[in-house]
Design a protein around this motif. Sequence first.
Motif, short mmCIF file in Angstrom:
data_model
loop_
_atom_site.label_atom_id
_atom_site.label_comp_id
_atom_site.label_asym_id
_atom_site.label_seq_id
_atom_site.Cartn_x
_atom_site.Cartn_y
_atom_site.Cartn_z
N ASN A 1 -40.79 24.33 23.44
CA ASN A 1 -42.22 24.50 23.15
C ASN A 1 -42.93 24.73 24.46
OD1 ASN A 1 -42.48 22.11 24.42
ND2 ASN A 1 -43.44 21.03 22.72
N VAL A 2 -44.22 24.38 24.53
CA VAL A 2 -44.98 24.67 25.73
C VAL A 2 -44.39 23.95 26.95
CG1 VAL A 2 -46.67 22.83 25.32
CG2 VAL A 2 -47.34 24.81 26.62
N LEU A 3 -43.73 22.82 26.71
CA LEU A 3 -43.11 22.11 27.83
C LEU A 3 -41.76 22.70 28.20
CD1 LEU A 3 -43.91 18.49 26.70
CD2 LEU A 3 -45.03 19.81 28.48
N GLY A 4 -41.26 23.55 27.34
CA GLY A 4 -40.03 24.25 27.68
C GLY A 4 -38.76 23.61 27.17
N ILE A 5 -38.84 22.36 26.81
CA ILE A 5 -37.58 21.69 26.50
C ILE A 5 -37.81 20.55 25.51
CG2 ILE A 5 -37.65 19.92 28.33
CD1 ILE A 5 -34.70 21.31 28.84
N GLY A 6 -36.78 20.18 24.78
CA GLY A 6 -36.95 19.06 23.86
C GLY A 6 -35.65 18.30 23.66
N LEU A 7 -35.79 17.10 23.10
CA LEU A 7 -34.61 16.31 22.78
C LEU A 7 -34.01 16.84 21.50
CD1 LEU A 7 -35.69 12.63 23.25
CD2 LEU A 7 -34.37 14.07 24.78
N ASN A 8 -32.72 16.71 21.39
CA ASN A 8 -32.07 17.07 20.15
C ASN A 8 -32.58 16.20 19.02
OD1 ASN A 8 -30.12 16.99 18.05
ND2 ASN A 8 -28.81 18.14 19.44
N LYS A 9 -32.96 16.83 17.93
CA LYS A 9 -33.62 16.06 16.88
C LYS A 9 -32.68 15.11 16.13
CE LYS A 9 -33.80 20.09 13.79
NZ LYS A 9 -32.99 20.94 14.69
N ASP A 10 -31.40 15.14 16.45
CA ASP A 10 -30.49 14.18 15.83
C ASP A 10 -30.70 12.76 16.33
OD1 ASP A 10 -29.39 16.22 14.47
OD2 ASP A 10 -27.66 16.48 15.81
N ILE A 11 -31.38 12.62 17.46
CA ILE A 11 -31.63 11.27 17.96
C ILE A 11 -32.71 10.62 17.11
CG2 ILE A 11 -32.53 9.96 19.92
CD1 ILE A 11 -31.26 12.04 21.74
N ASP A 12 -32.39 9.47 16.57
CA ASP A 12 -33.34 8.78 15.69
C ASP A 12 -34.56 8.29 16.49
OD1 ASP A 12 -33.67 7.33 12.96
OD2 ASP A 12 -34.12 5.85 14.50
N LYS A 13 -35.74 8.70 16.03
CA LYS A 13 -36.96 8.37 16.77
C LYS A 13 -37.18 6.87 16.89
CE LYS A 13 -39.61 12.55 16.00
NZ LYS A 13 -40.78 13.21 15.51
N TYR A 14 -36.94 6.16 15.80
CA TYR A 14 -37.17 4.71 15.83
C TYR A 14 -36.18 4.03 16.77
CZ TYR A 14 -40.53 5.38 12.14
OH TYR A 14 -41.62 5.79 11.43
N ASP A 15 -34.95 4.55 16.77
CA ASP A 15 -33.95 3.98 17.67
C ASP A 15 -34.38 4.21 19.13
OD1 ASP A 15 -31.30 2.81 18.09
OD2 ASP A 15 -30.86 4.74 19.03
N ALA B 1 -33.64 4.44 28.95
CA ALA B 1 -33.37 4.51 27.51
C ALA B 1 -32.63 5.81 27.17
CB ALA B 1 -34.67 4.41 26.72
N LEU B 2 -33.08 6.92 27.77
CA LEU B 2 -32.44 8.22 27.47
C LEU B 2 -31.00 8.26 27.97
CD1 LEU B 2 -35.47 10.59 28.16
CD2 LEU B 2 -34.38 10.16 25.95
N LYS B 3 -30.73 7.53 29.04
CA LYS B 3 -29.36 7.47 29.56
C LYS B 3 -28.39 6.92 28.51
CE LYS B 3 -27.71 5.98 33.61
NZ LYS B 3 -26.97 7.11 34.18
N ASN B 4 -28.90 6.06 27.63
CA ASN B 4 -28.04 5.52 26.55
C ASN B 4 -27.57 6.62 25.60
OD1 ASN B 4 -28.41 3.01 27.56
ND2 ASN B 4 -29.87 2.34 26.01
N TYR B 5 -28.25 7.76 25.61
CA TYR B 5 -27.83 8.90 24.77
C TYR B 5 -27.18 9.99 25.64
CZ TYR B 5 -31.39 6.79 21.74
OH TYR B 5 -32.15 5.93 21.00
N ASP B 6 -26.81 9.61 26.88
CA ASP B 6 -26.25 10.58 27.83
C ASP B 6 -27.22 11.70 28.17
OD1 ASP B 6 -23.83 9.33 28.21
OD2 ASP B 6 -22.97 10.24 26.41
N ILE B 7 -28.50 11.40 28.13
CA ILE B 7 -29.51 12.38 28.55
C ILE B 7 -30.00 11.95 29.92
CG2 ILE B 7 -31.78 13.38 28.03
CD1 ILE B 7 -31.02 12.81 25.05
N ASN B 8 -29.75 12.79 30.91
CA ASN B 8 -30.03 12.38 32.29
C ASN B 8 -31.31 13.03 32.78
OD1 ASN B 8 -27.69 10.74 32.59
ND2 ASN B 8 -26.51 12.65 32.55
N THR B 9 -32.36 12.23 32.78
CA THR B 9 -33.66 12.74 33.21
C THR B 9 -34.01 12.18 34.58
OG1 THR B 9 -34.67 10.91 32.00
CG2 THR B 9 -34.61 13.04 30.89
N LEU B 10 -35.00 12.79 35.20
CA LEU B 10 -35.50 12.32 36.49
C LEU B 10 -37.01 12.13 36.39
CD1 LEU B 10 -33.49 14.71 38.86
CD2 LEU B 10 -33.06 12.27 38.49
N ILE B 11 -37.55 11.34 37.33
CA ILE B 11 -38.98 11.02 37.27
C ILE B 11 -39.72 11.80 38.34
CG2 ILE B 11 -40.70 9.19 37.41
CD1 ILE B 11 -38.25 7.23 36.89
N LYS B 12 -40.65 12.62 37.86
CA LYS B 12 -41.51 13.31 38.83
C LYS B 12 -42.70 12.37 39.09
CE LYS B 12 -44.69 17.05 39.51
NZ LYS B 12 -45.95 16.96 38.80
#
Length: 230
Positions: free
Chosen positions: A138-152, A86-97
Amino acid sequence: MIKKINFPYSSNYSFYLADEIDSTNTYFKNNYNEYSDNSVLIALKQTNGRGRYNRRWESDNDLIFSILKKENDNYQIIIPLAITLALKNYDINTLIKWPNDIYLNNLKLSGILIEDVYLNKFISSIIGIGINYSDKPNVLGIGLNKDIDKYDLINQILNKIDYLTNLDFKLVMDLYKEYSFVIGKNIIYKGKEYYVLDIDTNGHLIIKNDKEILNINSDEINIKEAMIWK
Ligand code: BTN
């Protein structure tokens, strides 16, 4: 108070919203009988958010929700992969630990707590998802840009869950491995250093050092070179 909401996207899920709640997972654990399969509870604030291994989940800015599923599936694999796709659709490239944390640039972006209810037989899975949603670390160190609509984003994640649930599990595993943050890395497991060889078809991690090769089911590992916040 929990209210039913009209979600802005058509979907086979039912949506509920709590302005403030102790934990969306705890709520579904105590009330699963009153909710149908594919209910989603979103919270604006959690006062007693829980993580894996009885840790707390602090969530000032997070996207917080739980999904109630009344059919069993391999959610430990499907859910982190669904979030990643899902995050890839916003060009956010995450990996799974492995097994189910989501990392962005070496820092944990999202955590998943899956709790199954059994009463002699499988009754429900409660899938809790927290995604750090602030562009201030924050405590996790990183966050998504808040422009991404949460419901989307929720809608995209649910679509990916449905897609993966209907896909041949071998293909799901191939995809999961493609986004693995751990294969080929040195890790610490139960105080000893190992190298991650692979993830098998059951989703188990295969690790080795010069003394042994282990196949581990679900446990905590630490990646040597990554910063681990939780
Ligand atoms: C972890 O990384 O340890 C898992 C964190 C899971 C947090 C989510 S937030 C929504 C749901 N409700 C909870 O109390 N926990 C999960």
